[in-house]
Design an enzyme around this catalytic site. Structure first.
Site, PDB file in Angstrom:
ATOM      1  N   GLU A 150       0.821  -1.208   0.000  1.00  0.00           N
ATOM      2  CA  GLU A 150       0.000   0.000   0.000  1.00  0.00           C
ATOM      3  C   GLU A 150       0.857   1.261   0.000  1.00  0.00           C
ATOM      4  OE1 GLU A 150      -3.989  -0.744   2.346  1.00  0.00           O
ATOM      5  OE2 GLU A 150      -2.268  -1.429   3.537  1.00  0.00           O
ATOM      6  N   TYR A 158     -15.031  26.441   0.065  1.00  0.00           N
ATOM      7  CA  TYR A 158     -14.891  24.984  -0.021  1.00  0.00           C
ATOM      8  C   TYR A 158     -13.786  24.557  -0.967  1.00  0.00           C
ATOM      9  CZ  TYR A 158     -18.728  25.989  -3.324  1.00  0.00           C
ATOM     10  OH  TYR A 158     -19.537  26.533  -4.285  1.00  0.00           O
ATOM     11  N   GLU A 188      -7.627   6.038  10.001  1.00  0.00           N
ATOM     12  CA  GLU A 188      -8.086   6.791  11.164  1.00  0.00           C
ATOM     13  C   GLU A 188      -7.198   8.017  11.391  1.00  0.00           C
ATOM     14  OE1 GLU A 188      -9.314   2.479  11.965  1.00  0.00           O
ATOM     15  OE2 GLU A 188      -7.683   3.532  10.945  1.00  0.00           O
ATOM     16  N   LYS A 242     -11.745   3.990   1.813  1.00  0.00           N
ATOM     17  CA  LYS A 242     -10.693   3.249   1.125  1.00  0.00           C
ATOM     18  C   LYS A 242     -11.414   2.239   0.229  1.00  0.00           C
ATOM     19  CE  LYS A 242      -6.325   1.225   2.625  1.00  0.00           C
ATOM     20  NZ  LYS A 242      -5.570   0.803   3.813  1.00  0.00           N
TER      21      LYS A 242
END
Length: 122
Positions: free
Chosen positions: A21, A53, A73, A100
């Site tokens: 990853e 934004y 997290e 994910k």
């Protein structure tokens, strides 16, 4: 309380607990909601009275495409921290959903995600 939602932002990052990853990277999607008071912005049509934004998008991109983390997290927490810090005068609370879509888990599923809320989000 009023809210600004920035939905389905997509980035490419190198986060994950597995070596592949952090070498190959993968897509991440983020949804961010900001608890703000939009009354003045709505009455005055003044960008200075709200949260831009486009700037929120840039902050999210900088975190997700930035320093690799083992856990999504941690990435979500970093997004919340940066937004609350950058827009301390306007944003009372933030909700971050970090998705994910393609984690290296055998099986059939749509995605995995974390959903965190920080600050006052009522």
């Amino acid at each position: 309380m009023d809210y600004i939602h920035v939905n389905e932002m997509e980035f490419y990052g190198y986060h994950g607990a597995l070596k592949e990853e952090t070498v190959l990277g993968q897509r991440f999607r983020a949804n961010v909601s900001l608890a703000v008071d939009l009354a003045d912005a709505g009455k005055t049509d003044d960008l200075a009275k709200t949260v831009n934004y486009a700037e929120v998008f840039d902050l999210c991109r900088d975190v997700v495409e930035g320093e690799p983390r083992k856990l999504i997290e941690t990435v979500a927490e970093n997004i919340a921290d940066v937004i609350l810090s950058q827009f301390a005068a306007q944003v009372r609370g933030v909700r971050v959903v970090l998705i994910k879509p393609d984690p290296p888990i055998r099986g059939h599923y749509a995605s995995v995600s974390v959903d965190i809320t920080r600050g006052q989000f009522v």
